[in-house]
Design a protein around this motif. Structure first.
Motif, mmCIF file in Angstrom:
data_model
loop_
_atom_site.group_PDB
_atom_site.id
_atom_site.type_symbol
_atom_site.label_atom_id
_atom_site.label_comp_id
_atom_site.label_asym_id
_atom_site.label_seq_id
_atom_site.Cartn_x
_atom_site.Cartn_y
_atom_site.Cartn_z
ATOM 1 N N TYR A 152 0.832 -1.196 0.000
ATOM 2 C CA TYR A 152 0.000 0.000 0.000
ATOM 3 C C TYR A 152 0.873 1.254 0.000
ATOM 4 N N TYR A 153 1.896 1.248 0.866
ATOM 5 C CA TYR A 153 2.769 2.423 0.946
ATOM 6 C C TYR A 153 3.596 2.597 -0.319
ATOM 7 N N ASP A 154 3.915 1.517 -1.007
ATOM 8 C CA ASP A 154 4.653 1.629 -2.270
ATOM 9 C C ASP A 154 3.846 2.413 -3.303
ATOM 10 N N GLU A 155 2.521 2.386 -3.174
ATOM 11 C CA GLU A 155 1.651 3.077 -4.128
ATOM 12 C C GLU A 155 1.106 4.393 -3.578
ATOM 13 N N ALA A 156 1.640 4.834 -2.459
ATOM 14 C CA ALA A 156 1.065 5.994 -1.768
ATOM 15 C C ALA A 156 1.038 7.254 -2.624
ATOM 16 N N ASP A 157 2.059 7.455 -3.450
ATOM 17 C CA ASP A 157 2.160 8.690 -4.231
ATOM 18 C C ASP A 157 1.500 8.609 -5.598
ATOM 19 N N LYS A 158 0.854 7.510 -5.900
ATOM 20 C CA LYS A 158 0.169 7.423 -7.188
ATOM 21 C C LYS A 158 -1.014 8.391 -7.199
ATOM 22 N N PRO A 159 -1.159 9.180 -8.258
ATOM 23 C CA PRO A 159 -2.230 10.188 -8.300
ATOM 24 C C PRO A 159 -3.630 9.607 -8.138
ATOM 25 N N TYR A 160 -3.804 8.337 -8.467
ATOM 26 C CA TYR A 160 -5.141 7.746 -8.386
ATOM 27 C C TYR A 160 -5.682 7.758 -6.964
ATOM 28 N N TRP A 161 -4.795 7.614 -5.975
ATOM 29 C CA TRP A 161 -5.246 7.529 -4.587
ATOM 30 C C TRP A 161 -5.435 8.936 -4.026
ATOM 31 N N VAL A 162 -6.641 9.419 -4.118
ATOM 32 C CA VAL A 162 -6.937 10.780 -3.656
ATOM 33 C C VAL A 162 -7.013 10.838 -2.140
ATOM 34 N N GLU A 191 -4.626 7.556 4.076
ATOM 35 C CA GLU A 191 -4.579 7.987 5.474
ATOM 36 C C GLU A 191 -4.137 6.834 6.371
ATOM 37 N N ALA A 192 -3.115 7.082 7.164
ATOM 38 C CA ALA A 192 -2.661 6.083 8.136
ATOM 39 C C ALA A 192 -3.675 5.994 9.272
ATOM 40 N N ILE A 193 -3.975 4.768 9.678
ATOM 41 C CA ILE A 193 -4.916 4.541 10.765
ATOM 42 C C ILE A 193 -4.309 3.541 11.743
ATOM 43 N N THR A 194 -4.905 3.455 12.905
ATOM 44 C CA THR A 194 -4.513 2.457 13.900
ATOM 45 C C THR A 194 -5.772 1.749 14.369
ATOM 46 N N VAL A 195 -5.744 0.434 14.331
ATOM 47 C CA VAL A 195 -6.890 -0.372 14.750
ATOM 48 C C VAL A 195 -6.429 -1.354 15.824
ATOM 49 N N GLY A 218 -2.307 0.605 10.121
ATOM 50 C CA GLY A 218 -3.075 0.319 8.915
ATOM 51 C C GLY A 218 -3.164 1.520 8.001
ATOM 52 N N VAL A 219 -3.884 1.357 6.919
ATOM 53 C CA VAL A 219 -4.070 2.415 5.924
ATOM 54 C C VAL A 219 -5.505 2.381 5.414
ATOM 55 N N LYS A 220 -6.040 3.552 5.222
ATOM 56 C CA LYS A 220 -7.321 3.726 4.535
ATOM 57 C C LYS A 220 -7.045 4.518 3.269
ATOM 58 N N ARG A 221 -7.484 4.002 2.126
ATOM 59 C CA ARG A 221 -7.247 4.727 0.883
ATOM 60 C C ARG A 221 -8.478 4.645 -0.017
ATOM 61 N N GLN A 222 -8.609 5.684 -0.838
ATOM 62 C CA GLN A 222 -9.776 5.800 -1.722
ATOM 63 C C GLN A 222 -9.302 6.255 -3.086
ATOM 64 N N GLY A 223 -9.773 5.554 -4.118
ATOM 65 C CA GLY A 223 -9.369 5.883 -5.476
ATOM 66 C C GLY A 223 -10.200 7.001 -6.078
ATOM 67 N N ASP A 224 -9.667 7.560 -7.146
ATOM 68 C CA ASP A 224 -10.294 8.704 -7.821
ATOM 69 C C ASP A 224 -11.392 8.226 -8.764
ATOM 70 N N SER A 225 -12.476 7.744 -8.205
ATOM 71 C CA SER A 225 -13.629 7.343 -9.010
ATOM 72 C C SER A 225 -14.709 8.413 -8.909
ATOM 73 N N LYS A 226 -15.525 8.510 -9.926
ATOM 74 C CA LYS A 226 -16.569 9.530 -9.975
ATOM 75 C C LYS A 226 -17.933 8.881 -9.764
ATOM 76 N N PRO A 227 -18.845 9.582 -9.076
ATOM 77 C CA PRO A 227 -20.201 9.040 -8.912
ATOM 78 C C PRO A 227 -20.788 8.696 -10.278
ATOM 79 N N PRO A 228 -21.511 7.581 -10.357
ATOM 80 C CA PRO A 228 -22.049 6.782 -9.253
ATOM 81 C C PRO A 228 -21.141 5.664 -8.772
#
Length: 200
Positions: A122-132, A135-139, A144-154
């Motif tokens: 996940y961190y290897d891809e952290a700087d890819k523009p697709y991942w808008v 965010e580092a998280i702790t559970v 851990g990591v939470k990430r979201q791609g650049d998709s458009k509704p719907p």
């Protein structure tokens, strides 16, 4: 006679002393010749900061054998209901559980990894523009990591991975076409449920 000659001489000297009219000044305003245009220049800059490329390491290892071959059992019925997945079709695999809606237009996957450092991937891809969103998280004390791609509704998506050991972890992936929900919130909550059920 001498006087007239003297007057003529003086007049000749005066005529020779006169200068020609100066050259007219160059035209100004609209009549002036335009200068060649200056070539345009442009600069680009980016205000985005580089994201971390090295994943944090978990300080301990969580025993996941309870659910690694029964992923669908990692969430209770009450927890599934709280995630609003009760009406979804459940598809079981060895180390993966999928909740599916509308013939696969919406999928919510829970899986267990025991063979590689997925968090570092996940961190290897952290700087890819697709991942808008990245965010580092702790559970439960695990990185851990939470990430979201650049998709458009719907179309909506979110991925969460929690490292529960050096080469193991819990991954939750949500992809939906048409259901506008807080998929990242659901994915993080699912990971929290699983870690809690494993016994932190």
């Amino acid at each position: 006679m001498i006087r007239r000659w003297a007057i003529a001489a003086v007049m000749l000297v005066a005529a020779c002393g006169q200068q020609e009219d100066p050259a007219p000044p160059p035209p100004t305003g609209a009549e002036s010749t335009p200068s060649p245009p200056t070539p345009a220049t442009s600069t680009t800059s980016s205000s985005s900061q580089s994201r971390p490329s090295v994943a944090p390491k978990p300080s301990r290892t969580l025993d996941m054998r309870k659910y690694t071959t029964q992923a669908c059992d990692a969430l209770t019925q009450q927890q599934v209901a709280s995630l609003e997945l009760s009406s979804y079709q459940v598809l079981r695999a060895t180390n993966l559980c999928r909740w599916s809606l509308d013939g696969g237009k919406t999928t919510f996957d829970l899986s267990f990894n025991t063979v590689m450092d997925v968090l570092q991937l996940y961190y290897d891809e952290a700087d890819k523009p697709y991942w808008v969103v990245f965010e580092a998280i702790t559970v439960g004390g695990f990185p851990g990591v939470k990430r979201q791609g650049d998709s458009k509704p719907p179309v909506y998506n979110c991925q969460v991975f929690v490292a529960t050991g050096p080469k193991q972890g819990i991954e939750v992936r949500a992809v939906s076409t048409g259901v506008a929900a807080d998929w990242c919130g659901k994915a993080v909550k699912a990971a929290e449920f699983v870690v809690g059920n494993l016994g932190t």
